[in-house]
Design an enzyme around this catalytic site. Structure first.
Site, PDB file in Angstrom:
ATOM      1  N   ALA A  43     -14.581  -8.334 -29.847  1.00 15.45           N
ATOM      2  CA  ALA A  43     -13.442  -7.923 -30.693  1.00 15.45           C
ATOM      3  C   ALA A  43     -13.728  -6.563 -31.318  1.00 15.45           C
ATOM      4  O   ALA A  43     -14.795  -6.361 -31.903  1.00 15.45           O
ATOM      5  CB  ALA A  43     -13.207  -8.962 -31.780  1.00 15.45           C
ATOM      6  N   VAL A 130     -31.878  -7.489 -42.660  1.00 13.25           N
ATOM      7  CA  VAL A 130     -32.984  -6.886 -43.427  1.00 13.25           C
ATOM      8  C   VAL A 130     -34.016  -6.302 -42.469  1.00 13.25           C
ATOM      9  O   VAL A 130     -34.525  -6.997 -41.593  1.00 13.25           O
ATOM     10  CB  VAL A 130     -33.684  -7.932 -44.335  1.00 13.25           C
ATOM     11  CG1 VAL A 130     -34.827  -7.282 -45.116  1.00 13.25           C
ATOM     12  CG2 VAL A 130     -32.688  -8.559 -45.293  1.00 13.25           C
ATOM     13  N   GLU A 188     -25.840   9.162 -43.464  1.00 14.98           N
ATOM     14  CA  GLU A 188     -24.403   9.270 -43.211  1.00 14.98           C
ATOM     15  C   GLU A 188     -23.834  10.454 -43.978  1.00 14.98           C
ATOM     16  O   GLU A 188     -24.476  10.981 -44.904  1.00 14.98           O
ATOM     17  CB  GLU A 188     -23.724   7.992 -43.707  1.00 14.98           C
ATOM     18  CG  GLU A 188     -24.426   6.758 -43.221  1.00 14.98           C
ATOM     19  CD  GLU A 188     -23.487   5.726 -42.671  1.00 14.98           C
ATOM     20  OE1 GLU A 188     -22.275   5.861 -42.875  1.00 14.98           O
ATOM     21  OE2 GLU A 188     -23.988   4.794 -42.030  1.00 14.98           O
ATOM     22  N   ASP A 199     -28.033  -0.199 -50.582  1.00 16.86           N
ATOM     23  CA  ASP A 199     -28.386  -0.894 -49.338  1.00 16.86           C
ATOM     24  C   ASP A 199     -29.705  -1.663 -49.518  1.00 16.86           C
ATOM     25  O   ASP A 199     -29.809  -2.838 -49.151  1.00 16.86           O
ATOM     26  CB  ASP A 199     -28.493   0.148 -48.211  1.00 16.86           C
ATOM     27  CG  ASP A 199     -29.031  -0.438 -46.919  1.00 16.86           C
ATOM     28  OD1 ASP A 199     -28.248  -1.071 -46.194  1.00 16.86           O
ATOM     29  OD2 ASP A 199     -30.243  -0.273 -46.646  1.00 16.86           O
ATOM     30  N   LYS A 203     -30.670  -5.916 -49.571  1.00 18.17           N
ATOM     31  CA  LYS A 203     -31.771  -6.511 -48.806  1.00 18.17           C
ATOM     32  C   LYS A 203     -32.789  -7.172 -49.742  1.00 18.17           C
ATOM     33  O   LYS A 203     -33.355  -8.228 -49.414  1.00 18.17           O
ATOM     34  CB  LYS A 203     -32.447  -5.436 -47.957  1.00 18.17           C
ATOM     35  CG  LYS A 203     -31.495  -4.890 -46.883  1.00 18.17           C
ATOM     36  CD  LYS A 203     -32.036  -3.626 -46.276  1.00 18.17           C
ATOM     37  CE  LYS A 203     -31.118  -3.091 -45.198  1.00 18.17           C
ATOM     38  NZ  LYS A 203     -31.485  -1.734 -44.760  1.00 18.17           N
TER      39      LYS A 203
END
Ligand code: NAP
Length: 437
Positions: A43, A130, A188, A199, A203
């Site tokens: 998908a 992680v 990014e 981020d 984790k």
């Protein structure tokens, strides 16, 4: 052999690699699983988007809801909260096992998903969430289940480790190191989630939850990023014998340790580490997790924390584990011996070598030795010469140290024999194998 239907949600960086491996390694996965894993669809948002991996066009669909209904195993690699959350819940309610790498979703709404998986009696696994390729969650959950973890220190964000490593090795300011990370594709265009520690915090919550058998949410994690770390901070740390790393820390504190009473401190912040600490050696965009446990002592795990193919490895590990449970009703075959790979003799080993030679100190000796190596197909990486003078005889000799590129044991043995036959060689003082260069 039974066939299990696999639905893949997302065909991006990680999803496309997972699809490729499922198709290319179908036979090996079937041998390890006891079932054929049939990819029934992928998908995506745009079925005509260009992809790094060539995959059968007929697998792509925009109808994720229908795809999920027909699957025994669902892999969610879309990212984001919705529709990933709804699709995972729907898959679990249908009795499918789910594999995901979605740390943002787990950090925000993990308990809802875990409870649904428990209710449905199916497996929800998330090794890829992680530290990418490092199989750290299974290790904490299974291998250390009989121990008591006391502290976990993780470099779990490759972008920030790359930036701090750049600052440490070049003296660059944060902004310049970030720009370099963006240029190389490690950061990014909007780097906020990485550089502000969000981020790593997601984790940290997952690591703490598994390590201390308690559900910790994102709001339990104290979070500071690296955007305020200056070149001067790095230089001062270096001067004092430290390196600065962004660490995710989950640590058990007793009443005696902490003003806040006994509990677990979960936090992400720039941290000074002595340069001789194993985590200090983790360079570039690599990840590593350092665990302290009451009985095992110190353990460390190192590897690639991101990237389509490394992350796909973690996803496939979870998928095989879930599939084994479906086929055998348990963890399944602990070992598979369906391969028929021959054990090779030592002559076939390929490695680099360190060779020490005591040679006459004469013109042209180095060239003769180098030529002999070349004739035997062993190429030299490093050659160093040190001159010695014997105090009594006053005769000069030279000690040659050679490190070769990788070569076969047989080629090396033949080279050493030939070298021994040269009249300018007094003795071969050592031949040792070299790895990790
Ligand atoms: P990605 O490259 O952005 O790919 C996302 C995929 O999901 C794309 O194929 C996209 O379709 C599809 N998608 C997104 N929203 C959708 C929607 N609403 N309906 C249908 N399809 C949708 O992401 P990724 O880097 O592969 O990461 C996937 C997951 O793995 C994330 O949760 C991420 O946090 C996690 N993860 C990634 C890494 C890594 O190194 N990349 C490492 C560890 C964990 P289109 O292709 O049509 O746009």
């Amino acid at each position: 052999m039974r066939t299990l239907k696999v639905a893949l949600l997302g065909g991006g960086n990680v999803g496309a690699q997972v699809a490729r491996i499922l198709i290319e390694d179908g036979d090996a996965l079937a041998a390890r699983t006891g079932a054929r894993l049939q990819l029934i669809g992928i998908a995506v948002r745009n079925v005509n988007a260009g992809r790094d991996v060539e995959l059968p066009q007929e697998l792509f669909t925009t109808d994720a809801e229908t795809l999920v209904k027909d699957a025994d195993l669902v892999i969610e690699l879309m990212g984001g909260i919705e529709p990933a959350r709804t699709l995972i819940l729907s898959a679990l309610r249908n009795g499918a096992c789910v594999v995901t790498g979605n740390k943002a979703l787990l950090a925000q709404d993990g308990p809802t998903l875990y409870e649904e998986a428990d209710r449905a009696g199916v497996q929800l696994s998330y090794e890829a969430a992680v530290a990418g390729a490092i199989p750290i969650l299974r290790l904490i959950r299974d291998s250390l289940a009989g121990d008591r973890i006391t502290r976990v220190l993780g470099i779990v964000n490759g972008t920030t480790n790359f930036i701090l490593d750049q600052m440490d090795s070049t003296g660059a300011q944060f902004a310049d190191a970030l720009a370099e990370a963006q240029r190389l594709g490690y950061a990014e265009a909007d780097p906020t989630a990485d550089v502000e520690g969000h981020d790593a915090a997601a984790k940290a919550a997952i690591l703490a939850s598994l390590s201390f058998h308690t559900r910790f949410a994102l709001e339990n994690v104290h979070c500071e990023g690296i955007s305020s770390v200056s070149a001067a901070d790095i230089a001062a740390a270096k001067d004092a014998g430290f390196v600065i790393k962004l660490l995710a820390i989950a640590e058990k504190l007793s009443d005696a340790d902490s003003d806040g009473g006994a509990g677990v401190s979960v936090r992400v912040h720039p941290t000074l580490l002595p340069r001789e600490h194993p985590l200090a050696a983790v360079r570039g965009a690599f990840n590593a997790v350092f665990i302290e446990a009451e009985n095992a002592g110190e353990l460390m795990f190192y590897g690639q924390g991101a990237g389509g193919t490394p992350t796909a490895s973690a996803v496939l590990g979870d998928l095989v584990s879930a599939a084994r449970r479906l086929v055998l009703g348990g963890p399944g075959r602990t070992e598979t011996t369906t391969g028929h790979v021959p054990a090779l003799p030592i002559d076939a080993a390929i490695t680099s070598y360190y060779i020490g030679l005591d040679v006459a100190d004469q013109p042209g000796v180095l060239a003769r030795i180098a030529q002999l190596f070349a004739e035997h197909g062993v190429s030299i990486e490093i050659m160093r010469q040190t001159i010695h003078r014997d105090a009594e005889s006053n005769v000069e000799s030279a000690e040659l140290r050679i490190v070769t590129h990788r070569a076969s044991e047989a080629a090396l043995a033949a080279t050493v024999e030939a070298v021994k036959g040269l009249d300018v060689i007094n003795s071969v003082t050592s031949v040792l194998r070299v790895e990790g260069v």
